[in-house]
Design an enzyme around this catalytic site. Structure first.
Site, short mmCIF file in Angstrom:
data_model
loop_
_atom_site.label_atom_id
_atom_site.label_comp_id
_atom_site.label_asym_id
_atom_site.label_seq_id
_atom_site.Cartn_x
_atom_site.Cartn_y
_atom_site.Cartn_z
N LEU A 3 -24.74 -40.50 -3.02
CA LEU A 3 -25.99 -39.89 -3.50
C LEU A 3 -27.18 -40.76 -3.13
O LEU A 3 -28.24 -40.25 -2.77
CB LEU A 3 -25.95 -39.67 -5.01
CG LEU A 3 -27.22 -39.06 -5.61
CD1 LEU A 3 -27.45 -37.65 -5.06
CD2 LEU A 3 -27.17 -39.04 -7.11
N ALA A 40 -24.50 -40.59 -15.79
CA ALA A 40 -25.51 -41.41 -15.13
C ALA A 40 -25.99 -40.65 -13.90
O ALA A 40 -25.59 -39.50 -13.70
CB ALA A 40 -24.92 -42.76 -14.75
N GLY A 41 -26.79 -41.30 -13.07
CA GLY A 41 -27.37 -40.66 -11.90
C GLY A 41 -26.41 -39.80 -11.11
O GLY A 41 -26.66 -38.63 -10.86
N ASP A 42 -25.28 -40.37 -10.73
CA ASP A 42 -24.33 -39.62 -9.89
C ASP A 42 -22.94 -39.57 -10.51
O ASP A 42 -21.97 -39.32 -9.81
CB ASP A 42 -24.28 -40.23 -8.49
CG ASP A 42 -23.75 -41.65 -8.49
OD1 ASP A 42 -23.63 -42.26 -9.57
OD2 ASP A 42 -23.42 -42.16 -7.39
N GLU A 43 -22.84 -39.81 -11.81
CA GLU A 43 -21.53 -39.82 -12.47
C GLU A 43 -21.43 -38.70 -13.49
O GLU A 43 -22.28 -38.55 -14.36
CB GLU A 43 -21.29 -41.16 -13.16
CG GLU A 43 -21.11 -42.30 -12.18
CD GLU A 43 -20.72 -43.61 -12.86
OE1 GLU A 43 -20.36 -43.59 -14.05
OE2 GLU A 43 -20.78 -44.64 -12.19
#
Length: 192
Positions: A3, A40-43
């Site tokens: 990402l 989170a951002g990409d989790e």
């Protein structure tokens, strides 16, 4: 997976657009009783209920992988995405949500290190690996000040003339208890 690369090259708006589409695709393949959360951002985390062991979990993973076969579109660009996934099972891998989440994260990181777009089921050996990696990282932070890093030069020889043309500089870590730590073990930790 990757990402940050998408955000860096196409911008955060494109990354956010892909994340929104990803969450819609994930929601579409999950059952009503399953929970999808962005941590989170990409989790993302999926809490899949009432599975009968790893074979049912494999079926969920297959649906997720299939949902990612089609490319994502942002603006006029086509982006192919993959997910590295880690799985922990209740009660085998833990009885609290926090422990299951931590163990799924350990499995996911190993999957990502092994092959992007793959998945791994948690095993107890993975915790040993994660603990050892954390210890290695901590010890590496002190290696320079303790003068454990050594610089070696490897000559590059012209086979035709036998003359040394150049030299390659190589770093080696001589650890007091681990011995000579091979570069493919500590260099990735140092780069991270």
């Amino acid at each position: 997976d990757r990402l940050k690369t998408i955000n860096d090259s196409l911008g955060h708006e494109a990354g956010d657009e892909i994340l929104r589409e990803l969450s819609q695709r994930l929601r579409a393949v999950l059952r009503r009783r399953d929970t999808l959360a962005r941590l989170a951002g990409d989790e993302f985390t999926i809490l899949a209920r009432d599975l009968n062991g790893s074979s049912d979990a494999e079926a969920v993973l297959a649906k997720i992988t299939e949902a990612l076969q089609q490319p994502f579109y942002t603006g006029k660009l086509e982006v192919h995405a993959s997910l590295s996934m880690g799985v922990s099972l209740f009660p085998t891998d833990g009885e609290s949500f926090e422990l299951l989440l931590r163990r799924a994260d350990v499995a996911m990181r190993l999957a990502k290190d092994t092959a992007l777009g793959s998945h791994r089921f948690y095993t107890p050996e993975m915790s040993n690996f994660a603990d050892d990696r954390l210890a290695l990282e901590t010890e590496l932070r002190h290696a320079l000040e303790l003068e454990q890093l050594e610089l070696h030069y490897q000559p590059k020889v012209d086979i035709g003339t036998g003359r040394v043309r150049s030299a390659e500089a190589l770093i080696r870590w001589r650890h007091p208890t681990r011995g000579l730590v091979v570069p493919n073990v500590f260099i990735p930790v140092a780069e991270e």
